[in-house]
Write a protein that holds these residues in place. Structure first.
Motif, mmCIF file in Angstrom:
data_model
loop_
_atom_site.group_PDB
_atom_site.id
_atom_site.type_symbol
_atom_site.label_atom_id
_atom_site.label_comp_id
_atom_site.label_asym_id
_atom_site.label_seq_id
_atom_site.Cartn_x
_atom_site.Cartn_y
_atom_site.Cartn_z
ATOM 1 N N VAL A 1 0.802 -1.232 0.000
ATOM 2 C CA VAL A 1 0.000 0.000 0.000
ATOM 3 C C VAL A 1 0.841 1.292 0.000
ATOM 4 O O VAL A 1 0.544 2.192 -0.788
ATOM 5 C CB VAL A 1 -1.039 -0.030 1.150
ATOM 6 C CG1 VAL A 1 -1.737 1.309 1.291
ATOM 7 C CG2 VAL A 1 -2.071 -1.133 0.895
ATOM 8 N N PRO A 2 1.890 1.397 0.827
ATOM 9 C CA PRO A 2 2.626 2.675 0.838
ATOM 10 C C PRO A 2 3.187 3.103 -0.519
ATOM 11 O O PRO A 2 3.047 4.279 -0.887
ATOM 12 C CB PRO A 2 3.738 2.430 1.869
ATOM 13 C CG PRO A 2 3.202 1.362 2.756
ATOM 14 C CD PRO A 2 2.392 0.475 1.861
ATOM 15 N N PRO A 3 3.776 2.171 -1.307
ATOM 16 C CA PRO A 3 4.250 2.621 -2.631
ATOM 17 C C PRO A 3 3.104 3.062 -3.542
ATOM 18 O O PRO A 3 3.279 3.975 -4.352
ATOM 19 C CB PRO A 3 4.937 1.385 -3.223
ATOM 20 C CG PRO A 3 5.088 0.406 -2.136
ATOM 21 C CD PRO A 3 4.127 0.761 -1.056
ATOM 22 N N ALA B 1 3.222 15.867 15.540
ATOM 23 C CA ALA B 1 2.641 14.534 15.418
ATOM 24 C C ALA B 1 2.732 13.970 14.002
ATOM 25 O O ALA B 1 2.922 12.775 13.811
ATOM 26 C CB ALA B 1 1.181 14.574 15.860
ATOM 27 N N ARG B 2 2.633 14.855 13.007
ATOM 28 C CA ARG B 2 2.651 14.380 11.631
ATOM 29 C C ARG B 2 4.002 13.748 11.290
ATOM 30 O O ARG B 2 4.072 12.658 10.728
ATOM 31 C CB ARG B 2 2.349 15.550 10.694
ATOM 32 C CG ARG B 2 2.134 15.150 9.261
ATOM 33 C CD ARG B 2 2.071 16.410 8.419
ATOM 34 N NE ARG B 2 1.749 16.128 7.048
ATOM 35 C CZ ARG B 2 0.528 16.236 6.537
ATOM 36 N NH1 ARG B 2 -0.477 16.570 7.296
ATOM 37 N NH2 ARG B 2 0.313 15.984 5.272
ATOM 38 N N ARG B 3 5.077 14.479 11.683
ATOM 39 C CA ARG B 3 6.415 13.966 11.412
ATOM 40 C C ARG B 3 6.620 12.636 12.146
ATOM 41 O O ARG B 3 7.146 11.674 11.584
ATOM 42 C CB ARG B 3 7.449 14.991 11.870
ATOM 43 C CG ARG B 3 8.844 14.801 11.290
ATOM 44 C CD ARG B 3 9.858 15.593 12.105
ATOM 45 N NE ARG B 3 9.740 15.323 13.534
ATOM 46 C CZ ARG B 3 10.164 14.217 14.125
ATOM 47 N NH1 ARG B 3 10.771 13.288 13.415
ATOM 48 N NH2 ARG B 3 9.988 14.032 15.417
ATOM 49 N N ALA B 4 6.156 12.579 13.396
ATOM 50 C CA ALA B 4 6.319 11.361 14.189
ATOM 51 C C ALA B 4 5.549 10.198 13.561
ATOM 52 O O ALA B 4 6.046 9.076 13.477
ATOM 53 C CB ALA B 4 5.846 11.604 15.615
ATOM 54 N N ARG B 5 4.340 10.480 13.095
ATOM 55 C CA ARG B 5 3.543 9.431 12.458
ATOM 56 C C ARG B 5 4.211 8.902 11.203
ATOM 57 O O ARG B 5 4.234 7.704 10.935
ATOM 58 C CB ARG B 5 2.168 9.963 12.067
ATOM 59 C CG ARG B 5 1.162 9.761 13.163
ATOM 60 C CD ARG B 5 -0.224 10.095 12.684
ATOM 61 N NE ARG B 5 -1.035 10.261 13.871
ATOM 62 C CZ ARG B 5 -2.297 9.902 13.976
ATOM 63 N NH1 ARG B 5 -2.914 9.362 12.954
ATOM 64 N NH2 ARG B 5 -2.959 10.077 15.090
ATOM 65 N N ARG B 6 4.723 9.853 10.413
ATOM 66 C CA ARG B 6 5.351 9.433 9.159
ATOM 67 C C ARG B 6 6.621 8.643 9.428
ATOM 68 O O ARG B 6 6.923 7.684 8.723
ATOM 69 C CB ARG B 6 5.634 10.655 8.290
ATOM 70 C CG ARG B 6 4.324 11.306 7.864
ATOM 71 C CD ARG B 6 4.370 11.848 6.469
ATOM 72 N NE ARG B 6 2.991 11.958 5.977
ATOM 73 C CZ ARG B 6 2.469 13.066 5.477
ATOM 74 N NH1 ARG B 6 3.196 14.152 5.370
ATOM 75 N NH2 ARG B 6 1.220 13.064 5.037
ATOM 76 N N ALA B 7 7.349 9.038 10.465
ATOM 77 C CA ALA B 7 8.570 8.291 10.809
ATOM 78 C C ALA B 7 8.200 6.869 11.234
ATOM 79 O O ALA B 7 8.837 5.899 10.820
ATOM 80 C CB ALA B 7 9.335 9.014 11.918
ATOM 81 N N ALA B 8 7.135 6.751 12.027
ATOM 82 C CA ALA B 8 6.691 5.432 12.472
ATOM 83 C C ALA B 8 6.220 4.596 11.279
ATOM 84 O O ALA B 8 6.445 3.385 11.201
ATOM 85 C CB ALA B 8 5.560 5.574 13.492
ATOM 86 N N ARG B 9 5.588 5.273 10.340
ATOM 87 C CA ARG B 9 5.078 4.615 9.150
ATOM 88 C C ARG B 9 6.231 4.102 8.281
ATOM 89 O O ARG B 9 6.206 2.970 7.824
ATOM 90 C CB ARG B 9 4.288 5.672 8.378
ATOM 91 C CG ARG B 9 3.377 5.177 7.366
ATOM 92 C CD ARG B 9 2.276 6.177 7.224
ATOM 93 N NE ARG B 9 2.515 7.070 6.115
ATOM 94 C CZ ARG B 9 1.738 8.126 5.865
ATOM 95 N NH1 ARG B 9 0.741 8.419 6.668
ATOM 96 N NH2 ARG B 9 1.971 8.867 4.834
ATOM 97 N N ASP B 10 7.254 4.940 8.078
ATOM 98 C CA ASP B 10 8.411 4.519 7.289
ATOM 99 C C ASP B 10 9.097 3.337 7.957
ATOM 100 O O ASP B 10 9.507 2.393 7.297
ATOM 101 C CB ASP B 10 9.417 5.676 7.150
ATOM 102 C CG ASP B 10 8.873 6.802 6.292
ATOM 103 O OD1 ASP B 10 7.840 6.586 5.612
ATOM 104 O OD2 ASP B 10 9.454 7.907 6.312
ATOM 105 N N ARG B 11 9.175 3.422 9.295
ATOM 106 C CA ARG B 11 9.823 2.361 10.025
ATOM 107 C C ARG B 11 9.065 1.043 9.833
ATOM 108 O O ARG B 11 9.668 0.007 9.576
ATOM 109 C CB ARG B 11 9.872 2.720 11.516
ATOM 110 C CG ARG B 11 10.575 1.700 12.371
ATOM 111 C CD ARG B 11 10.498 2.078 13.846
ATOM 112 N NE ARG B 11 11.215 1.125 14.657
ATOM 113 C CZ ARG B 11 10.733 -0.052 15.021
ATOM 114 N NH1 ARG B 11 9.520 -0.409 14.645
ATOM 115 N NH2 ARG B 11 11.447 -0.877 15.747
ATOM 116 N N SER B 12 7.744 1.085 9.943
ATOM 117 C CA SER B 12 7.015 -0.183 9.855
ATOM 118 C C SER B 12 7.007 -0.714 8.418
ATOM 119 O O SER B 12 6.956 -1.924 8.208
ATOM 120 C CB SER B 12 5.603 -0.074 10.432
ATOM 121 O OG SER B 12 4.892 0.922 9.762
ATOM 122 N N GLU B 13 7.122 0.193 7.448
ATOM 123 C CA GLU B 13 7.216 -0.285 6.063
ATOM 124 C C GLU B 13 8.534 -1.033 5.852
ATOM 125 O O GLU B 13 8.555 -2.125 5.275
ATOM 126 C CB GLU B 13 7.112 0.898 5.098
ATOM 127 C CG GLU B 13 7.112 0.466 3.646
ATOM 128 C CD GLU B 13 7.046 1.644 2.672
ATOM 129 O OE1 GLU B 13 6.924 2.804 3.125
ATOM 130 O OE2 GLU B 13 7.133 1.381 1.461
#
Ligand code: GDP
Ligand code: MG
Length: 328
Positions: A131-133, A256-268
């Motif tokens: 999904v992310p790509p 929060a947005r930056r933190a969410r995106r960092a968490a998202r990149d990490r889980s990807e």
């Protein structure tokens, strides 16, 4: 035009066929997908605002999504939808159902919205890598808002919700529905609640139950608003859209947005690590089990698993040795 770069140029010029093909490339995650990912690293577009919409089957997610597309496109935005459906794409039923409910919307703004259905199963590395790509492809094609519709019944769906900047949890009036949502872990992931089918009895009870649960939840900078909607009539949709925009503004104003995106990149990346390791492990699993069967002394599952991991580590195999695609 089979060349990925040409397809991307075409998709940026609003060629919908090219966009569809790029999404397929991203979804299949083959060598072309890596070429595409490299091209997208230099994409000048800002990341899309990703809105997840989740809730039990039949809660009205697709109908609400259609309404949100209509509201977004009417405001001049470009809106894309990734509909994740647990049924096979070949069974037709559910996807057909989604298409039917969304079609009038597509017809009302054909050039400003793009809808794509995908199955929950059959992705090489799972949805967390597929999904992310696809979201990045849509952003590159100018879709600043991407709505991801998932059925909130399992871990895969909760994981998809974690891909979103803003997650809408849809509940319906009825005995204990809010409580069920809580049990399913949906309360923690909600940024906005929609109590849909508010034309049915019990809507105010559902709102009260949710507000009560939110009262009990630990205080945080964002309290999820609870919106009443009748998706079939479009009632409450403006309020829902405003709540989503308020949440986006909240994310932008805070860290929060930056933190969410960092968490998202990490889980990807983590999902990819898991996938790559499992591919290596699967190649060795059979022989490890055969070896074990020949041993006189029985071996525990953990010992076998560790033996498999050891052979991977000891082999010194590097991914670059196996990588089919080389950067040009
Ligand atoms: N009465 C009523 N029915 C609704 C409402 N929203 C959706 N529905 C109906 O509920 C059914 C399931 O809707 P759908 O959007 O497919 O739900 P999904 O499975 O969550 O995507 C459809 O028959 C819709 O027409 C609503 O606000 N009120
Ligand atoms: Mg649906």
């Amino acid at each position: 035009v089979s060349d990925v770069a040409e397809l991307l140029d075409a998709a940026r010029r609003d060629d919908r066929r090219a966009l569809g093909r790029l999404l397929t490339i991203a979804e299949r995650d083959g060598d072309d997908a890596e070429v595409l990912a490299e091209l997208l690293l230099a994409d000048p577009n800002p990341p899309a605002h990703v809105v997840g919409i989740t809730g039990a089957p039949g809660a009205g997610k697709s109908t609400l999504t259609g309404r949100m597309i209509a509201a977004g496109t009417a405001a001049g935005r470009r809106v894309a939808v990734l509909a994740v459906d647990p049924s096979s794409p070949f069974s037709g039923g559910a996807i057909l159902g989604d298409r039917i409910r969304m079609d009038p919307v597509v017809e009302s703004a054909p050039d400003r919205c793009f809808i794509r259905s995908l199955a929950t199963r059959g992705h090489l590395g799972g949805l967390a890598t597929a999904v992310p790509p696809m979201i990045r492809v849509l952003a590159a094609a100018g879709y600043g808002l991407v709505i991801v519709e998932t059925v909130g019944v399992g871990q895969a769906e909760l994981d998809i919700a974690s891909l979103a900047d803003t997650t809408i949890v849809v509940v319906t009036p009825g005995w204990g529905d809010a409580i069920q949502a809580n049990k399913a872990g949906l309360l923690e992931i909600a940024d906005v609640f929609a109590v849909n089918k508010a034309d049915r009895p019990g809507a105010s009870d559902a709102v009260r139950d949710l507000e009560h649960m939110l009262d009990l939840a630990p205080a945080s900078a964002w309290r999820p608003p609870v919106c009443c909607t009748v998706a079939t009539q479009g009632d409450g949709v403006d309020e829902l859209v405003r709540a989503v925009e308020a949440h986006r503004d909240h994310l932008e104003a805070s860290d929060a947005r930056r933190a969410r995106r960092a968490a998202r990149d990490r889980s990807e990346v983590r999902a990819r690590v898991e996938h790559e390791l499992m591919a290596l492990a699967d190649a060795r699993l059979e022989s490890a089990l055969v070896d074990e069967a020949h041993d006189d002394v029985p071996t525990t599952p953990r010992a076998i698993a560790r033996r498999v991991v050891s052979t991977i580590v000891d082999s010194g195999e590097r991914w670059s040795d196996r990588q089919a695609h080389q950067t040009p």
